[in-house]
Design an enzyme around this catalytic site. Structure first.
Site, PDB file in Angstrom:
ATOM      1  N   ARG A  31      60.706  -8.965  45.677  1.00  0.00           N
ATOM      2  CA  ARG A  31      60.938  -9.957  44.617  1.00  0.00           C
ATOM      3  C   ARG A  31      62.162 -10.758  45.030  1.00  0.00           C
ATOM      4  O   ARG A  31      63.250 -10.200  45.215  1.00  0.00           O
ATOM      5  CB  ARG A  31      61.200  -9.280  43.276  1.00  0.00           C
ATOM      6  CG  ARG A  31      61.830 -10.227  42.277  1.00  0.00           C
ATOM      7  CD  ARG A  31      61.867  -9.675  40.885  1.00  0.00           C
ATOM      8  NE  ARG A  31      60.543  -9.611  40.326  1.00  0.00           N
ATOM      9  CZ  ARG A  31      60.285  -9.470  39.009  1.00  0.00           C
ATOM     10  NH1 ARG A  31      61.276  -9.387  38.152  1.00  0.00           N
ATOM     11  NH2 ARG A  31      59.053  -9.423  38.561  1.00  0.00           N
TER      12      ARG A  31
ATOM     13  N   ASP B 281      55.794 -17.833  28.519  1.00  0.00           N
ATOM     14  CA  ASP B 281      56.804 -17.236  29.397  1.00  0.00           C
ATOM     15  C   ASP B 281      58.155 -17.827  28.987  1.00  0.00           C
ATOM     16  O   ASP B 281      58.210 -18.843  28.273  1.00  0.00           O
ATOM     17  CB  ASP B 281      56.483 -17.544  30.875  1.00  0.00           C
ATOM     18  CG  ASP B 281      57.452 -16.849  31.840  1.00  0.00           C
ATOM     19  OD1 ASP B 281      58.148 -15.894  31.421  1.00  0.00           O
ATOM     20  OD2 ASP B 281      57.525 -17.270  33.021  1.00  0.00           O
TER      21      ASP B 281
END
Ligand code: CP
Ligand code: NVA
Length: 308
Positions: free
Chosen positions: A103, A225
């Site tokens: 990530r 989101d």
């Protein structure tokens, strides 16, 4: 080499069904307490240069449940944080572990890990994409609606990594997708074009609009989101102004299909991108969605490790 970096490039239309079937099987086995050590003795290095709760825990627990092990490597602790090149890191890790999950900020760093390494690489989120989230989202929708093809998902808010990946994923799954974002913060053309290409094959429809009510009309899934993604903290005040009309609330929900469900990749910021009554209400499946990260990631791990 079977990587999972970019949903458009790395997941075939038929392969998506296969991955969803494996994920459902992983979930059934986990719930029934049936051992499924498909990755006995395998190891996964997990590099994080951004925070995570769900992605970290699901990959770590997933590897354990598959009979393997995972190493959490924070950029504060490994030499990447002090400037060791991605290419050297890729070569070193390739000699010691069986796969890498990363990530990070720059998508190119993930591509480079795969280029210089010789083991599968999984993208655990970049500034541009969030492909592992997608398999869990599709699994959740399929569980709740019984199918994916022909459904309509409406994404309301920032044209960010999650929105880009939703375009890719819905098009592959044969789902219509409408994305409502301010013109200044819409998804890059590249993702819209990719989605349109797959949509032409799967028969779905891609709509980009500035109007949340146009996007939400008759939708089966409403998706939100955060307005402020990791790395954008300095823009928070400005972003709250830009996205104030892009909130999923009861008015917007009333525009959607009467049986519409609400999804959010989490972490959520109540009172901003979604109101409390929606995210904590009966049509929200965000915690089922979060749990499905575990089952979906196990499918991705098995597919990458055993088919490379
Ligand atoms: N949705 C998601 O990726 O959550 P984390 O940032 O907690 O991993
Ligand atoms: N768009 C969000 C997703 C978090 C899972 C971010 O990048 O911070």
């Amino acid at each position: 080499m079977k990587h999972y970096i970019d949903f458009h490039e790395d997941v075939g239309i038929e392969e998506l069904d296969y991955l969803l079937d494996i994920a459902a099987d992983m979930k059934a086995k986990t719930k029934a307490g049936i051992e499924h050590h498909y990755l006995n003795g395998k190891t996964l290095a997990m590099i994080f240069t951004k925070s995570s709760t769900r992605t970290r825990v699901s990959f770590e627990v997933g590897m354990y449940q598959l009979g393997g092990a995972a190493l959490f490597l924070s950029s504060d602790d490994i030499q990447i944080g002090r400037g060791e090149p991605i290419s050297d890191t890729a070569k070193v890790l390739s000699g010691m572990v069986d796969g890498i999950m990363i990530r990070t900020f720059a998508h190119q760093d993930v591509v480079d890990l795969a280029k210089y390494g010789s083991i599968p690489v999984i993208n655990g989120l970049t500034d541009d994409q969030h492909p592992t989230q997608m398999l869990a989202d599709l699994l959740t929708i399929k569980e709740q609606k019984g199918t994916l093809k022909g459904l309509k998902l409406a994404y309301i808010g920032d044209g960010n990594n999650v929105a880009n990946s939703l375009l890719q994923a819905c098009a592959k799954a044969g789902m219509d997708i409408s994305v409502a974002s301010p013109k200044s913060h819409t998804c890059p053309d590249k993702y819209v074009e990719q989605a349109k290409k797959d949509a032409a094959i799967t028969g779905s429809k891609i709509v980009m609009t500035e109007d949340p009510y146009v996007a939400a009309k008759d939708a089966d899934v409403l998706y939100a989101d955060t307005w402020v993604s990791m790395g954008q903290e300095d823009e928070k005040a400005e972003r709250i102004k830009i996205f104030k009309d892009y909130q999923i609330n009861s008015d917007l929900m009333a525009t959607a299909d009467k049986d519409a469900i609400f999804l959010h990749c989490l972490p959520a910021y109540r009172g901003y991108e979604v109101t409390e009554d929606i995210i904590d209400g009966p049509r929200s499946f965000v915690f089922e969605e979060a749990e499905n990260r575990l089952h979906a990631h196990k499918a991705i791990l098995v597919n990458c490790f055993l088919n490379s």
